[in-house]
Design an enzyme around this catalytic site. Structure first.
Site, PDB file in Angstrom:
ATOM      1  N   ASN A 194     -26.040 -20.908  12.851  1.00  0.00           N
ATOM      2  CA  ASN A 194     -25.426 -20.749  11.542  1.00  0.00           C
ATOM      3  C   ASN A 194     -25.186 -19.257  11.294  1.00  0.00           C
ATOM      4  O   ASN A 194     -25.510 -18.409  12.130  1.00  0.00           O
ATOM      5  CB  ASN A 194     -26.276 -21.397  10.440  1.00  0.00           C
ATOM      6  CG  ASN A 194     -27.680 -20.799  10.345  1.00  0.00           C
ATOM      7  OD1 ASN A 194     -27.892 -19.608  10.597  1.00  0.00           O
ATOM      8  ND2 ASN A 194     -28.649 -21.631   9.976  1.00  0.00           N
ATOM      9  N   ARG A 195     -24.630 -18.920  10.162  1.00  0.00           N
ATOM     10  CA  ARG A 195     -24.253 -17.534   9.900  1.00  0.00           C
ATOM     11  C   ARG A 195     -25.464 -16.593   9.968  1.00  0.00           C
ATOM     12  O   ARG A 195     -25.417 -15.528  10.585  1.00  0.00           O
ATOM     13  CB  ARG A 195     -23.588 -17.422   8.521  1.00  0.00           C
ATOM     14  CG  ARG A 195     -22.961 -16.051   8.257  1.00  0.00           C
ATOM     15  CD  ARG A 195     -22.734 -15.838   6.772  1.00  0.00           C
ATOM     16  NE  ARG A 195     -21.913 -16.865   6.177  1.00  0.00           N
ATOM     17  CZ  ARG A 195     -20.590 -16.807   6.059  1.00  0.00           C
ATOM     18  NH1 ARG A 195     -19.934 -15.773   6.539  1.00  0.00           N
ATOM     19  NH2 ARG A 195     -19.927 -17.781   5.468  1.00  0.00           N
ATOM     20  N   LYS A 196     -26.575 -16.999   9.337  1.00  0.00           N
ATOM     21  CA  LYS A 196     -27.771 -16.159   9.319  1.00  0.00           C
ATOM     22  C   LYS A 196     -28.314 -15.959  10.731  1.00  0.00           C
ATOM     23  O   LYS A 196     -28.682 -14.849  11.128  1.00  0.00           O
ATOM     24  CB  LYS A 196     -28.839 -16.794   8.426  1.00  0.00           C
ATOM     25  CG  LYS A 196     -30.136 -16.025   8.321  1.00  0.00           C
ATOM     26  CD  LYS A 196     -31.079 -16.692   7.314  1.00  0.00           C
ATOM     27  CE  LYS A 196     -32.389 -15.944   7.175  1.00  0.00           C
ATOM     28  NZ  LYS A 196     -33.223 -16.048   8.389  1.00  0.00           N
ATOM     29  N   GLU A 197     -28.364 -17.043  11.503  1.00  0.00           N
ATOM     30  CA  GLU A 197     -28.866 -16.957  12.881  1.00  0.00           C
ATOM     31  C   GLU A 197     -27.974 -16.077  13.746  1.00  0.00           C
ATOM     32  O   GLU A 197     -28.463 -15.310  14.590  1.00  0.00           O
ATOM     33  CB  GLU A 197     -28.969 -18.363  13.474  1.00  0.00           C
ATOM     34  CG  GLU A 197     -30.068 -19.208  12.846  1.00  0.00           C
ATOM     35  CD  GLU A 197     -29.963 -20.681  13.215  1.00  0.00           C
ATOM     36  OE1 GLU A 197     -30.981 -21.392  13.096  1.00  0.00           O
ATOM     37  OE2 GLU A 197     -28.863 -21.128  13.610  1.00  0.00           O
ATOM     38  N   ASP A 245     -27.891 -30.506  12.884  1.00  0.00           N
ATOM     39  CA  ASP A 245     -28.148 -31.609  13.817  1.00  0.00           C
ATOM     40  C   ASP A 245     -26.896 -32.462  13.989  1.00  0.00           C
ATOM     41  O   ASP A 245     -26.568 -32.901  15.096  1.00  0.00           O
ATOM     42  CB  ASP A 245     -29.287 -32.496  13.303  1.00  0.00           C
ATOM     43  CG  ASP A 245     -30.594 -31.741  13.138  1.00  0.00           C
ATOM     44  OD1 ASP A 245     -30.812 -30.780  13.888  1.00  0.00           O
ATOM     45  OD2 ASP A 245     -31.388 -32.121  12.264  1.00  0.00           O
TER      46      ASP A 245
END
Length: 501
Positions: free
Chosen positions: A212-215, A287
């Protein structure tokens, strides 16, 4: 765009051919639902009056749920503790069709449990009970051996995609990741990873990671505030970590697929806008994304088409409350709805239509059914539909899918896509429901719905109407509608062609 929707909708049934190996951290997701109508006198916190509790598979277990919902067959490797939660997890896995679970049991380990407290559609609190540590050397060796056996084909079960669902609880150790990716590459099987942590070099050799964006920000040490930032960060991951592609999920900004030279010589970028109309809960959306990518790729779709479907699936699942899974019929319905302006539509999947017909019958309403290609809607169609609606309380119209029309009418047909044809029919006042079927005849649909009234044109006889015997045996009626002279799509197209010559 419409052609893309029709093509992808016809590809979704191929998911039943998908054979996926999924490895990762399984959890038990508990949901405690209640009502908040006061603040605690002990502290400034809401008091939840519990009304019900549910439990379902979480973590990599939710990936499996999504895969099964989409129709894929799954071999699943994971680790649990020796506790009651592990027994509950095993029971839930055993209840899923087309899943072969291989769970290692580690003494003294707590199976991960995540409990979410929800009031209305708002999540108030999450409480975690778990053991976070790498699996033992013994279990690590067993898990690797099982995965290698599956990928080599020695178990007899095929595998065309590997999914690594890493929640950082200890199942996917660096050695497990390295060995599985190596075995998959040797077998020519793509590997999709839902990553964890900052060091994506652990996943070197993988086909795709889905941060995701944060990761993505944490793994690349770069900002991801806009499209250009996301592309630059994804390319850093590709070049620095030896990963072939990145599918970045970006919440309200949709998804971005960036591929490296291994997947496309010049490297490609595809931005996919968010599909959710209303977001209730993002739990488990990642998921759903990786499961849809895996099922689609295992069924033979390319990365771009797989990402397109994954994006639509994510839009479906965030509109549900809890760790939800998406189903194949929901995906097909959503593809058909892409061309509609209104949120409420009467175009339904067969499962949804069967449920609707049951509700109508329970209300004492007579349900009618007719079918056709309805390629170019003309007065003859309208006359048929009016006569059909006059014979019942609720009218369901079956529409041949594009592939079916081509088989019946030739390669130049249909003129309009199945999504366009069904949308036009659904807008008519005399039509209460529309469904698209892929077979050449509506026999399966009629068998499932068992309408009270079956309507066809008077160019048929009762004996030649498909499904007439089923309807009559069930106490229903067959109506042969009077045809409008000279009205047919074929004649209309012939006149249009003649006028252009």
């Amino acid at each position: 765009m419409t052609e893309t929707h029709s093509r992808l909708a016809s590809a979704v049934p191929l998911f039943t051919t998908a054979q996926v190996l999924c490895v990762g951290d399984i959890m038990l997701d508990r949901f405690v639902y209640g009502v908040v109508d006061r603040i605690s006198p002990e502290a400034p916190i809401p008091v939840v009056r519990v009304t019900r509790e549910t439990a379902m598979l979480g973590g990599s277990g939710n990936v499996v749920r999504n895969l099964v919902g989409l129709g894929a067959k799954v071999q699943f490797l994971s680790l649990v503790g020796d506790d009651a939660a592990a027994s509950e997890v095993a029971t839930m896995l055993g209840a899923l069709p087309n899943v072969v679970p291989m769970l290692e049991v580690e003494q003294g380990r707590a199976t991960s449990i995540k409990t979410r407290y929800i009031a209305g559609s708002q999540q108030l609190l999450r409480a975690d009970q778990e053991t976070i540590r790498p699996l033992t050397a013994h279990h690590e060796a067993t898990l690797i051996a099982n995965a290698e056996a599956i990928l080599s084909g020695s178990t007899g079960a095929a595998c065309t995609v590997v999914i690594l669902s890493d929640y950082g609880k200890g199942v996917l150790t660096p050695l497990v990741i390295q060995k599985i990716i190596a075995a998959a590459r040797q077998a020519g099987v793509p590997v999709i990873v839902d990553p964890k942590g900052r060091d994506y070099s652990l996943y070197a050799g993988a086909t795709l990671v889905t941060p995701n964006r944060k990761e993505l920000t944490e793994a690349s040490d770069l900002p991801t505030g806009n499209d250009d930032d996301v592309i630059a960060a994804a390319r850093v991951i590709i070049e620095r970590c030896g990963i072939a592609g990145v599918l970045a999920t970006r919440s309200q900004d949709g998804m971005t697929l960036v591929t490296g030279d291994e997947l496309s010589p010049a490297g490609q970028v595809h931005h996919l806008p968010a599909e959710a109309r209303e977001v209730f809960d993002v739990s488990g959306a990642g998921d759903t994304v990786i499961a849809t990518m895996g099922a689609a790729m295992a069924a033979g779709l390319d990365l771009v088409d797989s990402a397109y479907l994954a994006n639509i699936a994510a839009g479906i699942v965030v509109g549900k409350v809890g760790t939800a899974a998406v189903h194949a019929d929901e995906l097909v319905t959503a593809l058909h709805h892409q061309d509609l302006d209104q949120a409420e539509t009467r175009v339904l999947s067969l499962d949804q239509m069967a449920a609707q017909v049951e509700r109508w019958k329970a209300q004492g309403l007579r349900v009618g059914f007719t079918n056709g290609c309805f390629d170019l809607l003309h007065p003859g169609h309208l006359s048929l539909l009016r006569q059909a609606r006059a014979a019942c309380d609720r009218l369901v119209v079956g529409v041949n899918a594009d592939a079916s029309v081509r088989r019946l009418k030739g390669e130049t047909r249909p003129v309009q896509s199945e999504a366009a044809r069904s949308a036009v029919l659904a807008s008519l006042m005399m039509v209460d429901g529309v469904l698209i079927f892929g077979e050449d005849t509506p026999l399966e649909v009629i068998t499932r719905l068992l309408p009270d009234v079956l309507v066809k044109g008077a160019d048929y006889t009762v004996e030649t109407v498909v499904g007439a015997d089923l309807v009559i045996a069930n106490g229903g009626q067959v109506v042969l509608a009077v045809l409008e002279p000279g009205q047919s799509t074929t004649n209309t197209i012939r006149r249009m062609t003649a006028e252009t010559l």
